[in-house]
Scaffold this active site. Structure first.
Site, PDB file in Angstrom:
ATOM      1  N   SER A  20       0.822  -1.203   0.000  1.00  0.00           N
ATOM      2  CA  SER A  20       0.000   0.000   0.000  1.00  0.00           C
ATOM      3  C   SER A  20       0.859   1.256   0.000  1.00  0.00           C
ATOM      4  CB  SER A  20      -0.955  -0.043   1.203  1.00  0.00           C
ATOM      5  OG  SER A  20      -1.994   0.884   1.051  1.00  0.00           O
ATOM      6  N   ASP A  61      -5.978  -3.633  -2.180  1.00  0.00           N
ATOM      7  CA  ASP A  61      -4.884  -3.240  -1.287  1.00  0.00           C
ATOM      8  C   ASP A  61      -4.228  -4.433  -0.588  1.00  0.00           C
ATOM      9  OD1 ASP A  61      -3.428  -2.134   1.011  1.00  0.00           O
ATOM     10  OD2 ASP A  61      -4.431  -0.260   0.500  1.00  0.00           O
TER      11      ASP A  61
END
Length: 590
Positions: free
Chosen positions: A346, A461
């Site tokens: 991320s 993510d």
């Protein structure tokens, strides 16, 4: 005889610590020396015998057979024990062990070993400590092999002069007190192959064997005795398979296979590589490494990698808190800590890979960051909220313009990022392919940004599955891992008995009484998705050399405006962390 005695002193010191001559003699006389040729087994999986072996020379390989075939567990080098579990427990062998080149071991049966430690109880403590440390190391490192002793360096282009790089390599090893010898076919013509290759075992350091297609027999012999094969090539050369690769049958699948690294040699001041993938298409290799001629940082990184002494940096996710990673790496650099491998999830992916993509040039990095902030990538990007609140178009455009057509395999410092394969409910490690696409997948926060399609699978993510991707770093020949977390588990209690109604919360905020301290809906959804990932982080953080959590209280998920302040917090806290470390843990000062 003295040289052999000195070698045994060095070997057993790794395992047992300080030894006097009497104790050394006891160890040698208690065991039985045995020799094995390439391909011969010490023992097979399921065998009931319970001998312990200590490797005196050569290299062994542990393999495990199951319903899926044969799996290589790892290699065992000089001075390491093998077979200790069967000795201690009396259970059948859990794996097979064979010699992958001519090897010698010292064998102890149960009675011999117990008699030895009865006379010298400290030996048992040392053995137990070694085994526990190896178990701890292998939890994630998948039985990481011992550092290579004999390295076959194969020049794919016979007319390409390797000396500018090998001279720099020798200088690095000498500077760091690592004995090294470099041989080519001409340098050992006075000796028979048998004499020469046997003599390599008595050398205390690293042997580099230069191979080329002009001497195929020599090259074949080098492969037999090598622990690691490095293919050196001019990056601008033809990426098709070379005749020497075919003649040496480098990519056939066998339990005797050696690890193969592909070394790309670049000219001085070379621009960033492009289309590295062409070289990787038809080759089965374990790792590729880019090195620029005369670039001391590249040479140091290469030498650390080939001796299993590299440093990996793992960066966690956390939205705008990720700006702190820039400060962290800046502080590490100023202390002299060089990064050999980088991984992130991320925010850790976008900021980390931006740094490695920029070759850790902080002037360039800060210009990129300033431009990203001024572009307000998350403003005026609202989408019809069917799969996400933001369309992600502005971020995608920025990331594509930044990384252009470069792939992850093109970056000077090997880097990876992690996303979550939503379709398969599993973590996906990205170390090849378009940088922009892999990074977009790693930072596609569910509900905030739309999923990214890669190979017909939806990716979101990486923090959903692994917010601090430490495990993938153990695929590399590292000895130290630095992991930086932006969001650890926090023990939070509320000061009310039941959850207030929405109107109560609204009135509480409107009147500024701050009676109800609750996360907003976005934070509640995102943090709930990541609970399992945070729990995993708590388990894995003990498996790294240096782990620290940054205190970034008050920084919101999309709080871009405070980026300089956040960067400074990362910088200051990293310096504080490093200054407080005991001297023995400051590996960069040794």
């Amino acid at each position: 005889m003295n040289s052999l005695k000195n070698k045994y002193h060095q070997l057993f010191h790794k395992l047992f610590g300080e030894l006097n001559d009497d104790l050394l003699e006891q160890i040698i006389s208690s065991g039985t020396k045995k020799e094995f040729n390439t391909g011969e087994y010490l023992f097979h999986q399921g065998d009931s015998e319970s001998c312990l072996y200590i490797v005196l020379s050569g290299r062994l390989r542990a393999i495990k057979e199951d319903g899926n075939g044969v799996r290589i567990l790892g290699d065992i080098g000089e001075g390491e024990p093998v077979g200790e579990f069967a000795l201690f427990t009396g259970e059948p062998r859990m794996a097979s062990v064979l010699a992958i080149r001519k090897s010698a071991v010292l064998e102890f049966d149960q009675q011999e070993y117990f008699q030895l430690v009865a006379r010298n109880p400290k030996l048992a403590n040392s053995m137990t400590r070694f085994v526990i440390n190896r178990l701890r190391r292998n939890t994630f490192q998948q039985n990481q092999s011992s550092p290579p002793k004999n390295i076959a360096l194969i020049n794919l282009q016979a007319d390409h002069d390797l000396s500018p790089w090998t001279i720099d390599m020798e200088a690095y090893f000498k500077e760091n007190g690592i004995p090294v010898q470099v041989f080519d076919h001409e340098s050992q013509e006075a000796l028979s192959d048998h004499e020469f290759f046997d003599s390599l075992e008595s050398y205390a350091g690293v042997n580099i064997l230069i191979c080329s297609e002009t001497n195929p027999n020599w090259s074949h012999q080098c492969l037999v005795y090598a622990d690691l094969v490095i293919l050196a090539t001019d990056f601008k050369g033809n990426p098709a398979l070379y005749q020497i690769e075919k003649d040496l049958d480098l990519y056939s699948q066998s339990i005797l296979n050696k690890k193969i690294y592909l070394l790309f040699l670049h000219e001085k001041e070379a621009s960033m590589p492009k289309e590295t993938s062409k070289w990787l298409e038809n080759r089965t290799i374990n790792l590729h490494i880019h090195v620029r001629q005369g670039n001391s940082g590249d040479i140091r990184r290469f030498c650390r990698i080939i001796t299993n002494n590299a440093t990996g940096l793992v960066l966690g996710g956390g939205g705008a808190k990720g700006y702190a990673h820039l400060g962290v790496v800046k502080a590490l650099q100023e202390k002299g800590i060089e990064i050999d491998f980088l991984g992130g999830t991320s925010a850790g992916a976008i900021y980390g890979i931006t740094m490695s993509f920029s070759d850790f040039d902080f002037e360039k990095i800060e210009v990129i960051t300033q431009h990203a902030v001024e572009s307000k990538l998350t403003s005026n990007d609202i989408s019809l909220p069917l799969i996400s609140f933001l369309s992600g178009k502005k971020v995608k455009k920025f990331v594509k313009n930044l990384f252009k057509e470069f792939g992850l395999e093109d970056i000077w410092v090997n880097s990876y990022c992690v996303s979550t394969n939503y379709s398969r409910a599993s973590a996906k490690i990205h170390d090849r392919g378009p940088i922009w696409q892999q990074v977009m997948a790693s930072m596609a926060i569910p509900g905030v940004f739309p999923p990214v399609v890669i190979d017909q699978y939806l990716h979101v993510d990486g923090a959903v599955m692994d917010n601090l991707p430490i495990e993938p770093m153990y695929r590399y020949p590292i000895s130290k891992i630095i992991a930086v977390s932006l969001s650890g588990l926090i023990d939070r209690k509320v000061e009310f008995e039941s959850t207030p109604s929405n109107w109560s919360i609204f009135w509480d905020k409107f009147s500024r009484k701050s009676k109800y301290k609750l996360p907003n809906v976005g934070s509640l959804i995102i943090n709930s998705l990541m609970l399992n990932s945070h729990q995993k982080q708590e388990v894995t953080k003990s498996k790294v050399s240096h782990y620290f959590e940054l205190n970034l209280k008050g920084v919101g998920l999309l709080d871009e405006s405070k980026w300089k302040e956040i960067l400074k917090k990362g910088y200051d806290q990293t310096n504080e962390y490093l200054e407080q470390l005991p001297k023995e843990e400051r590996f960069w000062e040794k």
